[in-house]
Write a protein that holds these residues in place. Structure first.
Motif, PDB file in Angstrom:
ATOM      1  N   MET A 240       0.816  -1.292  -0.004  1.00  0.00           N
ATOM      2  CA  MET A 240       0.081   0.182  -0.251  1.00  0.00           C
ATOM      3  C   MET A 240       1.227   1.130  -0.301  1.00  0.00           C
ATOM      4  O   MET A 240       2.206   0.805   0.370  1.00  0.00           O
ATOM      5  CB  MET A 240      -0.945  -0.057   1.036  1.00  0.00           C
ATOM      6  N   GLU A 241      -0.128   2.556  -0.241  1.00  0.00           N
ATOM      7  CA  GLU A 241       0.982   3.832  -0.516  1.00  0.00           C
ATOM      8  C   GLU A 241       1.967   4.082   1.078  1.00  0.00           C
ATOM      9  O   GLU A 241       2.732   4.746   1.290  1.00  0.00           O
ATOM     10  CB  GLU A 241       0.270   4.431  -1.131  1.00  0.00           C
ATOM     11  N   ALA A 242       0.487   3.471   1.491  1.00  0.00           N
ATOM     12  CA  ALA A 242       0.872   4.431   2.982  1.00  0.00           C
ATOM     13  C   ALA A 242      -0.202   4.534   3.941  1.00  0.00           C
ATOM     14  O   ALA A 242      -0.709   3.826   4.487  1.00  0.00           O
ATOM     15  CB  ALA A 242       1.034   6.060   3.273  1.00  0.00           C
ATOM     16  N   GLY A 243       0.498   4.472   5.230  1.00  0.00           N
ATOM     17  CA  GLY A 243       0.394   4.041   6.783  1.00  0.00           C
ATOM     18  C   GLY A 243      -0.118   5.514   7.693  1.00  0.00           C
ATOM     19  O   GLY A 243      -0.003   6.580   7.659  1.00  0.00           O
TER      20      GLY A 243
ATOM     21  N   PHE B  27      -7.675  -4.110  -2.305  1.00  0.00           N
ATOM     22  CA  PHE B  27      -8.353  -3.246  -1.008  1.00  0.00           C
ATOM     23  C   PHE B  27      -7.758  -1.577  -0.872  1.00  0.00           C
ATOM     24  O   PHE B  27      -7.248  -1.101  -1.380  1.00  0.00           O
ATOM     25  CB  PHE B  27      -8.063  -3.367   0.679  1.00  0.00           C
ATOM     26  N   ASP B  28      -9.360  -0.428  -0.771  1.00  0.00           N
ATOM     27  CA  ASP B  28      -8.829   0.805  -0.409  1.00  0.00           C
ATOM     28  C   ASP B  28      -8.502   1.320   0.902  1.00  0.00           C
ATOM     29  O   ASP B  28      -7.940   2.011   0.760  1.00  0.00           O
ATOM     30  CB  ASP B  28      -9.904   1.575  -1.006  1.00  0.00           C
TER      31      ASP B  28
ATOM     32  N   LEU C 284      -3.877   1.066   6.024  1.00  0.00           N
ATOM     33  CA  LEU C 284      -3.479   1.504   5.225  1.00  0.00           C
ATOM     34  C   LEU C 284      -3.806   1.346   4.166  1.00  0.00           C
ATOM     35  O   LEU C 284      -5.369   1.160   3.802  1.00  0.00           O
ATOM     36  CB  LEU C 284      -2.092   0.237   4.840  1.00  0.00           C
ATOM     37  N   GLY C 285      -3.312   2.590   3.704  1.00  0.00           N
ATOM     38  CA  GLY C 285      -4.109   3.044   1.876  1.00  0.00           C
ATOM     39  C   GLY C 285      -4.118   3.774   1.058  1.00  0.00           C
ATOM     40  O   GLY C 285      -2.135   3.851   0.887  1.00  0.00           O
ATOM     41  N   SER C 286      -3.946   4.315   0.244  1.00  0.00           N
ATOM     42  CA  SER C 286      -3.410   5.335  -0.581  1.00  0.00           C
ATOM     43  C   SER C 286      -2.855   6.569  -0.047  1.00  0.00           C
ATOM     44  O   SER C 286      -3.517   6.962   0.984  1.00  0.00           O
ATOM     45  CB  SER C 286      -4.328   5.685  -1.789  1.00  0.00           C
ATOM     46  N   LYS C 287      -2.184   7.504  -1.098  1.00  0.00           N
ATOM     47  CA  LYS C 287      -1.694   8.485  -0.471  1.00  0.00           C
ATOM     48  C   LYS C 287      -2.449   9.509   0.180  1.00  0.00           C
ATOM     49  O   LYS C 287      -2.716  10.232   1.675  1.00  0.00           O
ATOM     50  CB  LYS C 287      -0.225   9.278  -1.213  1.00  0.00           C
ATOM     51  N   GLU C 288      -3.819   9.557  -0.960  1.00  0.00           N
ATOM     52  CA  GLU C 288      -4.750  10.833  -0.559  1.00  0.00           C
ATOM     53  C   GLU C 288      -5.741   9.789   0.684  1.00  0.00           C
ATOM     54  O   GLU C 288      -5.781  11.387   0.977  1.00  0.00           O
ATOM     55  CB  GLU C 288      -5.126  10.579  -2.094  1.00  0.00           C
ATOM     56  N   THR C 289      -6.198   8.297   0.569  1.00  0.00           N
ATOM     57  CA  THR C 289      -7.033   8.655   1.432  1.00  0.00           C
ATOM     58  C   THR C 289      -5.765   8.554   2.833  1.00  0.00           C
ATOM     59  O   THR C 289      -6.612   9.556   3.775  1.00  0.00           O
ATOM     60  CB  THR C 289      -6.938   6.729   1.734  1.00  0.00           C
ATOM     61  N   ILE C 290      -5.149   8.352   2.879  1.00  0.00           N
ATOM     62  CA  ILE C 290      -3.971   8.463   4.590  1.00  0.00           C
ATOM     63  C   ILE C 290      -3.802  10.348   4.935  1.00  0.00           C
ATOM     64  O   ILE C 290      -4.135  10.417   5.733  1.00  0.00           O
ATOM     65  CB  ILE C 290      -2.986   7.930   4.724  1.00  0.00           C
ATOM     66  N   LYS C 291      -3.699  10.996   3.873  1.00  0.00           N
ATOM     67  CA  LYS C 291      -3.543  12.164   4.537  1.00  0.00           C
ATOM     68  C   LYS C 291      -5.181  13.040   4.835  1.00  0.00           C
ATOM     69  O   LYS C 291      -5.311  13.308   5.660  1.00  0.00           O
ATOM     70  CB  LYS C 291      -3.867  12.922   2.691  1.00  0.00           C
ATOM     71  N   LYS C 292      -6.543  12.351   4.714  1.00  0.00           N
ATOM     72  CA  LYS C 292      -8.003  12.539   4.545  1.00  0.00           C
ATOM     73  C   LYS C 292      -8.234  12.175   5.557  1.00  0.00           C
ATOM     74  O   LYS C 292      -8.645  12.427   6.838  1.00  0.00           O
ATOM     75  CB  LYS C 292      -8.513  12.323   3.559  1.00  0.00           C
ATOM     76  N   ALA C 293      -7.447  10.662   6.571  1.00  0.00           N
ATOM     77  CA  ALA C 293      -7.257  10.081   7.294  1.00  0.00           C
ATOM     78  C   ALA C 293      -7.204  11.092   8.317  1.00  0.00           C
ATOM     79  O   ALA C 293      -7.303  10.859   9.804  1.00  0.00           O
ATOM     80  CB  ALA C 293      -7.060   8.599   7.419  1.00  0.00           C
ATOM     81  N   VAL C 294      -5.791  11.812   8.453  1.00  0.00           N
ATOM     82  CA  VAL C 294      -5.275  12.210   8.945  1.00  0.00           C
ATOM     83  C   VAL C 294      -5.508  13.182   9.848  1.00  0.00           C
ATOM     84  O   VAL C 294      -5.963  13.330  11.329  1.00  0.00           O
ATOM     85  CB  VAL C 294      -3.182  13.267   8.578  1.00  0.00           C
ATOM     86  N   LYS C 295      -6.759  13.795   8.988  1.00  0.00           N
ATOM     87  CA  LYS C 295      -7.892  14.946   9.989  1.00  0.00           C
ATOM     88  C   LYS C 295      -8.888  14.327  10.394  1.00  0.00           C
ATOM     89  O   LYS C 295      -8.998  15.362  11.772  1.00  0.00           O
ATOM     90  CB  LYS C 295      -7.624  15.961   8.831  1.00  0.00           C
TER      91      LYS C 295
END
Length: 346
Positions: free
Chosen positions: A52-55, A193-194, A213-224
């Motif tokens: 995956m791209e990021a965590g 998986f997304d 774990l997810g895409s960089k875009e998903t994890i950026k949103k998840a941080v907030k």
């Protein structure tokens, strides 16, 4: 006095000496400022492991699951999952509370759902229906007695979600138990998986934490979203170090826990107060008591003998093996099971 044998859950483990040593020398910083290098190391390690791209490191699996659901849904959407799913039963109504989404429940064998079950429940575009936007799988299935998905079962679900425009999230509360049992590899999961939630504080034996774990875009949103949920941590590297140690030292040994669970199952199948033991694939044993017996009574009697487990309903009992349970403890538990004489209740 005999040592208590705690089979309530694999969340009761204590850090090993090696894990504690790794925690004490962790390099830390303020993770809300993005400055904790051990947290970064854990997130990167797991992301690479699952391709995956990021965590994102969070305090709990409930938080990682609820963040993922909020990332992948909008209010008035609908989440499709099995009726036994942890995200539905054991996360405090979080889907409704956090994401304002409804839930479409399926009834898969031991919590394992399939495209044949999912597809008829995907709503057509209609003002009367919520928008079907997300499918959630759980691996292993807690209420299914640790039942596993194989990648061969996941691939067609992924294909269906792609065709229908739905996201796919994995509640990987015991994903490494599943990997050890099936022989599948983590690196193949990312393509399906997304979002993937990986829990570190169950069979892996870390004291705290899960990673989304997810895409960089998903994890950026998840941080907030994590910040809004109150999940931002400061010098969290001490906890992340425990997760790194667990990934390096505690995965392959899960096969021992699975062997222990099978041994308990074999004993339970020999006694008259047990009507049914669910097939054991990993480290969870769920059995139904026979007619005339009560789950709570069985649990209480076992506790009096030093074997602690959990009633999973009026007639069901759950036992979970883990790294703090030795072979000697399992032998003692089996001896107790075989010689227990619970009362008959009309």
């Amino acid at each position: 006095m005999a040592i208590k044998i705690d089979l309530r859950s694999d969340t009761v483990t204590k850090p090993t000496a090696g894990m504690l040593a790794a925690m004490m020398v962790a390099k830390v910083g303020d993770d809300v400022f993005g400055e904790d290098e051990t947290v970064h190391q854990l997130e990167t390690k797991l992301a690479k492991m699952f391709n995956m791209e990021a965590g994102l490191f969070c305090p709990s699996g409930t938080m990682t699951n609820q963040i993922a659901i909020k990332c992948f849904t909008q209010p008035m959407d609908e989440v499709i999952c099995d009726q036994t799913a942890h995200v539905y039963r054991y996360e405090g109504g979080g889907i409704a509370y956090h994401s304002m989404a409804s839930v479409r429940l399926l009834n898969g064998p031991r919590g394992i759902i399939s495209p044949e079950l999912i597809e008829p429940e995907i709503n057509d575009e209609n003002i009367h229906y919520p928008n079907s936007s997300l499918v959630v799988l759980e691996n292993t299935v807690n209420k299914g007695g640790g039942a596993c998905y194989h990648l061969s079962q996941i691939e067609p679900i992924h294909t269906l979600c792609n065709i229908k425009g739905l996201k796919l999230h994995l509640d990987g509360a015991r994903i490494f138990n599943a990997l050890v049992a099936t022989g599948d590899t983590a690196k193949h999961y990312g393509q399906y998986f997304d979002g993937i939630s990986v829990c570190l504080s169950k069979g892996l034996g870390a004291p705290v934490g899960s990673v989304l774990l997810g895409s960089k875009e998903t994890i950026k949103k998840a941080v907030k979203i994590r910040k809004a949920f109150g999940g931002g941590m400061r010098q969290a590297g001490f906890l992340a170090a425990a997760g790194i140690y667990a990934l390096d030292h505690h995965v392959e040994r899960m096969a021992i826990d699975h062997d222990h669970a099978r041994a308990l199952s074999a004993a339970l199948n020999q006694v008259n107060y047990v009507a049914l033991v669910l097939p054991v694939e990993t480290n969870i044993v769920i059995f139904e008591v026979a007619l005339g017996f009560k789950a709570e009574s069985i649990v209480q009697l076992l506790a009096e003998k030093g074997i602690v487990c959990t009633a999973f309903g009026p007639r069901a009992v759950r036992m979970v093996t883990h790294l703090d349970i030795s072979s000697e403890m399992i032998d003692r538990a089996i001896e107790t099971i075989l010689h227990l004489h619970p009362s008959f209740h009309k």
